[in-house]
Design a protein around this motif. Sequence first.
Motif, mmCIF file in Angstrom:
data_model
loop_
_atom_site.group_PDB
_atom_site.id
_atom_site.type_symbol
_atom_site.label_atom_id
_atom_site.label_comp_id
_atom_site.label_asym_id
_atom_site.label_seq_id
_atom_site.Cartn_x
_atom_site.Cartn_y
_atom_site.Cartn_z
ATOM 1 N N LEU A 1 0.819 -1.220 0.000
ATOM 2 C CA LEU A 1 0.000 0.000 0.000
ATOM 3 C C LEU A 1 0.850 1.265 0.000
ATOM 4 C CD1 LEU A 1 -2.751 -1.030 2.581
ATOM 5 C CD2 LEU A 1 -2.936 -1.017 0.098
ATOM 6 N N ASN A 2 2.161 1.126 0.250
ATOM 7 C CA ASN A 2 3.082 2.261 0.291
ATOM 8 C C ASN A 2 2.557 3.404 1.165
ATOM 9 O OD1 ASN A 2 5.044 1.131 -1.480
ATOM 10 N ND2 ASN A 2 3.749 1.648 -3.221
ATOM 11 N N PRO A 3 2.229 3.126 2.425
ATOM 12 C CA PRO A 3 1.707 4.192 3.292
ATOM 13 C C PRO A 3 2.810 5.144 3.721
ATOM 14 C CG PRO A 3 1.977 2.188 4.554
ATOM 15 C CD PRO A 3 2.350 1.845 3.146
ATOM 16 N N LYS A 4 2.391 6.285 4.254
ATOM 17 C CA LYS A 4 3.369 7.261 4.751
ATOM 18 C C LYS A 4 4.081 6.744 5.989
ATOM 19 C CE LYS A 4 0.959 11.388 3.086
ATOM 20 N NZ LYS A 4 0.253 12.627 3.487
ATOM 21 N N ARG A 5 3.362 6.037 6.819
ATOM 22 C CA ARG A 5 3.954 5.469 8.030
ATOM 23 C C ARG A 5 3.872 3.955 7.951
ATOM 24 N NH1 ARG A 5 1.509 8.031 13.314
ATOM 25 N NH2 ARG A 5 -0.439 7.436 12.284
ATOM 26 N N GLY A 6 5.026 3.310 7.870
ATOM 27 C CA GLY A 6 5.054 1.868 7.744
ATOM 28 C C GLY A 6 4.745 1.144 9.039
ATOM 29 N N LYS A 7 5.067 1.759 10.167
ATOM 30 C CA LYS A 7 4.843 1.132 11.471
ATOM 31 C C LYS A 7 3.477 1.546 12.018
ATOM 32 C CE LYS A 7 8.937 -0.836 12.460
ATOM 33 N NZ LYS A 7 9.120 -2.239 12.909
ATOM 34 N N LYS A 8 2.783 0.565 12.586
ATOM 35 C CA LYS A 8 1.510 0.896 13.237
ATOM 36 C C LYS A 8 1.522 0.587 14.730
ATOM 37 C CE LYS A 8 -0.971 -3.414 12.203
ATOM 38 N NZ LYS A 8 -2.186 -3.971 11.592
ATOM 39 N N GLN A 9 2.596 0.011 15.216
ATOM 40 C CA GLN A 9 2.750 -0.167 16.654
ATOM 41 C C GLN A 9 4.230 -0.353 16.962
ATOM 42 O OE1 GLN A 9 0.255 -3.651 17.164
ATOM 43 N NE2 GLN A 9 2.013 -4.991 17.336
ATOM 44 N N ALA A 10 4.568 -0.188 18.216
ATOM 45 C CA ALA A 10 5.972 -0.261 18.625
ATOM 46 C C ALA A 10 6.491 -1.694 18.519
ATOM 47 C CB ALA A 10 6.124 0.250 20.060
ATOM 48 N N HIS A 11 7.821 -1.810 18.461
ATOM 49 C CA HIS A 11 8.439 -3.127 18.374
ATOM 50 C C HIS A 11 8.110 -3.950 19.623
ATOM 51 C CE1 HIS A 11 11.194 -6.226 17.151
ATOM 52 N NE2 HIS A 11 11.896 -6.105 18.256
ATOM 53 N N TYR A 12 8.126 -3.305 20.778
ATOM 54 C CA TYR A 12 7.684 -3.933 22.027
ATOM 55 C C TYR A 12 6.370 -3.275 22.414
ATOM 56 C CZ TYR A 12 12.399 -5.844 22.313
ATOM 57 O OH TYR A 12 13.564 -6.499 22.042
ATOM 58 N N SER A 13 5.277 -3.836 21.919
ATOM 59 C CA SER A 13 3.970 -3.223 22.174
ATOM 60 C C SER A 13 3.438 -3.561 23.560
ATOM 61 C CB SER A 13 2.959 -3.677 21.110
ATOM 62 O OG SER A 13 2.890 -5.085 21.065
ATOM 63 N N MET A 14 3.884 -4.650 24.138
ATOM 64 C CA MET A 14 3.442 -5.035 25.471
ATOM 65 C C MET A 14 4.542 -4.699 26.482
ATOM 66 S SD MET A 14 1.394 -8.629 24.806
ATOM 67 C CE MET A 14 2.826 -9.507 24.184
ATOM 68 N N LEU A 15 4.594 -3.429 26.867
ATOM 69 C CA LEU A 15 5.645 -2.971 27.774
ATOM 70 C C LEU A 15 5.527 -3.584 29.166
ATOM 71 C CD1 LEU A 15 5.837 0.818 26.833
ATOM 72 C CD2 LEU A 15 7.335 -1.039 26.096
ATOM 73 N N TRP A 16 4.351 -4.061 29.516
ATOM 74 C CA TRP A 16 4.197 -4.651 30.840
ATOM 75 C C TRP A 16 5.039 -5.918 30.980
ATOM 76 C CZ3 TRP A 16 2.205 -9.590 30.940
ATOM 77 C CH2 TRP A 16 1.551 -10.028 29.800
ATOM 78 N N LYS A 17 5.304 -6.606 29.864
ATOM 79 C CA LYS A 17 6.156 -7.784 29.936
ATOM 80 C C LYS A 17 7.612 -7.404 30.175
ATOM 81 C CE LYS A 17 3.803 -11.559 27.661
ATOM 82 N NZ LYS A 17 3.960 -12.686 26.721
ATOM 83 N N THR A 18 8.066 -6.340 29.511
ATOM 84 C CA THR A 18 9.442 -5.889 29.725
ATOM 85 C C THR A 18 9.619 -5.356 31.134
ATOM 86 O OG1 THR A 18 8.876 -3.715 28.814
ATOM 87 C CG2 THR A 18 9.720 -5.357 27.280
#
Length: 567
Positions: free
Chosen positions: A543-560
């Motif tokens: 789709l060649n969007p402007k923003r390729g990322k839609k969430q962080a690499h570590y989306s579940m920070l509670w685990k970290t």
Amino acid sequence: MSFVRRLLKKFLFYEEPDKQEKFILKNNEAVSVKDSKSQHSIDNVLEQKKKEEEKGPDPDDAISDDYDTNLEYIKRVFSIPLNSDIVLREFDIMYGCKPVRAFIIFFDGMTDTEIINNYILKPLMVNSVMLLKDIDEDLEDYISKKLMPHCQVKIVKAYSKVIDEVNFGGCGLFVEGLSVSFSADVKGWDHRGIERPNNEIVIRGPQEAFNEVLRANNAQIRKRIKDADLIVEDVLVGKISKTPCSIMYIRDVVNESLVAEVRRRLKGIKVDYMLDSGVLEQLIEDSTIYPSPQVISTERPDYVCELLVNGRVAIIVSGSPNVLVVPTTAFDLMHSAEDIYIRYPYVNLLRFIRYTAAFLALLLPGLYLAITCYHHEMIPTDLLLAIEASREKVPFPSLVEILLMEVSFELIREAGVRVPGPIGPTLGIIGALILGQAAVAANIVSPILIIIVALTGIGSFAIPNYSLAYSIRILRFIFIFLGSMAGFLGITLGLFVFGVWSTSLKSFGVPFMSPLGPRTSGKFRNVIYKAPEWKQENRPDYLNPKRGKKQAHYSMLWKTDDRKKKK
């Protein structure tokens, strides 16, 4: 004869090929200079609209400051008094100590008369009498700023704009001495409320569907995507119907060239009448003869929001409960709205069942004919003897036998849709049990064929996209004839031709078989199988969007955080 003449001319004489390039969705950063000149960005569109407003209306369409001229023009346009549902109300407005003539025009049944009476007519007729004093401001500002408390009031200078507003459930106000008109949005027609989806039923997830009101559908998406960059552009389609359509997209996510292409196609439709998204889908799709749909049609607002967040564009048509989303791929058509809400092991199981069902619905009858007619060595001997024994008394060849059953099944399915609701299940039971059993008892068809046709029908019902199920029903007959004529060779040839056709097709500049044909460099996290939710970091790269990322690499920070505490 004319068709044969054109066909011979095409093959015998050379014609210069069409030099018009098809639209290809490119990366925002990789757009060439030539493409960037033709690309309509949002700023250019806003600037163009501003220039149109500053230019003013055509002289023939400009509103006159003469009261009688405006009154006569409106009566002629709306065929008053021949039209019985149009209301034209004349009254006086007190401007200081001087009465000024005015009239209001609207359709009865399309407007909310309480709003007109309390927020338009009452302030103009009553409040103006209470302010009997010298007024410093001119009449236009006095009416718009002090006498019209209605929140949606436009000041227009052209008759055509007032007429469009009135036709769409608004009202127009003309005042003596002013070369402008005041239009107010007072829609109040009866409509269906927000109900449960009828076709895309899910076990887990929201139970709300679109209805036929344009702004209500827009609001259902806005209440789920609370983003200031969610843009709604209005376009009128149809010379006579003038059906309002909305283009919805997220400005900081979607590719601008995709929005420009959608806008270009909608504005390039020159028809008199268009009232439903099904008609619009046929007018904007890339290939009209390709059997599968090239546009996603859905009645679920939550599914549209999911597609918008990924970088797609939605098209909402006033009067239609289905919303179109572009572009689409072959794999998107096999996804269901419920895939978002259930755990990924369940989704992968359901998708495996869907692809198996599609395979059975498309190829099972053709494979049966190919094996029984040409490839007997592929069947175990005992099974082959059982099949031949069941067909011993059947007077028809296998092709005629399977066509009879397939046509009968299609008749039962179509009749079940058209008959009244309470009779539908009864018709299905009669068709499936009594007709099938009677056909076997009369030695018209074999019992094994009843199983083949039943599996084929059940497989077509398991396909999530209704239009895709139609295309598979059409292609099934093609593969039946190919299997009966050349066995596996004919089916292989049909699959090859259909695969080449599908790979060459594009949906709004995106290859229809993406991301597998051509293969892209993105992560295949939600194509054939679905990865866990925390792994779906990227938007589809085709789709060649402007923003390729839609969430962080570590989306579940509670685990970290838990890991840090353990250390």
